[in-house]
Design a protein around this motif. Structure first.
Motif, PDB file in Angstrom:
ATOM      1  N   LYS A   1       7.973 -10.331   7.496  1.00  0.00           N
ATOM      2  CA  LYS A   1       7.393  -9.237   8.279  1.00  0.00           C
ATOM      3  C   LYS A   1       7.390  -7.909   7.534  1.00  0.00           C
ATOM      4  O   LYS A   1       7.217  -6.857   8.120  1.00  0.00           O
ATOM      5  N   ASN A   2       7.614  -7.937   6.220  1.00  0.00           N
ATOM      6  CA  ASN A   2       7.496  -6.714   5.426  1.00  0.00           C
ATOM      7  C   ASN A   2       6.024  -6.394   5.252  1.00  0.00           C
ATOM      8  O   ASN A   2       5.173  -7.266   5.352  1.00  0.00           O
ATOM      9  N   LYS A   3       5.719  -5.136   4.978  1.00  0.00           N
ATOM     10  CA  LYS A   3       4.343  -4.733   4.758  1.00  0.00           C
ATOM     11  C   LYS A   3       3.956  -4.995   3.313  1.00  0.00           C
ATOM     12  O   LYS A   3       4.763  -4.884   2.417  1.00  0.00           O
ATOM     13  N   ILE A   4       2.701  -5.330   3.096  1.00  0.00           N
ATOM     14  CA  ILE A   4       2.167  -5.557   1.759  1.00  0.00           C
ATOM     15  C   ILE A   4       1.214  -4.413   1.447  1.00  0.00           C
ATOM     16  O   ILE A   4       0.365  -4.064   2.262  1.00  0.00           O
TER      17      ILE A   4
ATOM     18  N   LEU B   1       5.065  -8.207  -2.336  1.00  0.00           N
ATOM     19  CA  LEU B   1       4.775  -7.094  -1.431  1.00  0.00           C
ATOM     20  C   LEU B   1       3.897  -6.030  -2.080  1.00  0.00           C
ATOM     21  O   LEU B   1       3.465  -5.094  -1.415  1.00  0.00           O
ATOM     22  N   GLY B   2       3.651  -6.144  -3.370  1.00  0.00           N
ATOM     23  CA  GLY B   2       2.817  -5.169  -4.056  1.00  0.00           C
ATOM     24  C   GLY B   2       3.531  -3.851  -4.255  1.00  0.00           C
ATOM     25  O   GLY B   2       4.657  -3.800  -4.746  1.00  0.00           O
TER      26      GLY B   2
ATOM     27  N   GLN C   1      10.115  -1.701  -7.714  1.00  0.00           N
ATOM     28  CA  GLN C   1       9.328  -2.574  -6.847  1.00  0.00           C
ATOM     29  C   GLN C   1      10.267  -3.481  -6.076  1.00  0.00           C
ATOM     30  O   GLN C   1      11.163  -4.094  -6.655  1.00  0.00           O
ATOM     31  N   LYS C   2      10.070  -3.560  -4.782  1.00  0.00           N
ATOM     32  CA  LYS C   2      10.947  -4.348  -3.917  1.00  0.00           C
ATOM     33  C   LYS C   2      10.773  -5.842  -4.167  1.00  0.00           C
ATOM     34  O   LYS C   2      11.750  -6.584  -4.267  1.00  0.00           O
TER      35      LYS C   2
END
Length: 166
Positions: A49-52, A103-104, A98-99
């Motif tokens: 549910k993380n944002k990309i 996720l970009g 970068q995480k």
């Protein structure tokens, strides 16, 4: 009390005018704001549910965050509150890595320039901090607003972190 209510009311009007819902993260004096509503409909949900955020989206997010940040600064200045903008384009204070490649352009804070923030506070300015950061190549990354607020609070050795949300 009246001034705080007026600021909240005015902030809500700014968010409505921009058709955005806003999250404010406050610790000590700095205020960190993210255009959460924008992120929900411009960034698709990804891993856990993380944002990309791809290359196209991160530019949109950056523009929206900076515009919203400036609106908050201008609104505070109109109320005779000295405020300074902190974004990835102006006075950047958050550095990231970068995480997750999937996720970009979503980052995790690695370092906070607390000297910059403390300098603003010492000169009676309220820093308005966008939840974005730069990596070592000066690439902008979106940061979860809660994560950014927590990293700022830890770096500034804040006694309290107050989270206000709608």
């Amino acid at each position: 009390m009246r001034d705080k209510k007026h600021l909240v009311d005015h902030s809500n009007k700014l968010a409505e005018n921009a058709k955005e819902k806003a999250l404010f993260r406050v610790q000590r004096k700095p205020v960190e704001a993210g255009a959460h509503g924008t992120l929900n409909y411009t960034i698709k949900k990804g891993v856990n549910k993380n944002k990309i955020a791809d290359e196209k989206i991160i530019k949109i997010v950056e523009d929206v965050m900076i515009e919203f940040n400036k609106e908050i600064v201008d609104a505070l200045k109109k109320k005779t509150c000295k405020a300074k903008s902190i974004t990835v384009r102006e006075n950047n204070a958050i550095y990231v890595q970068q995480k997750n490649k999937e996720l970009g352009y979503v980052g995790s804070p690695t370092r906070i320039d607390d000297k910059l923030i403390k300098n603003f506070i010492d000169n009676d300015f309220v820093p308005i901090i966008a939840p974005m950061g730069l990596d070592e190549k000066m690439q902008a990354y979106n940061i979860n607003a809660d994560t950014a607020a927590g990293a700022l609070a830890v770096s500034l050795k804040s006694r309290r972190l107050l989270l206000m949300t709608d």
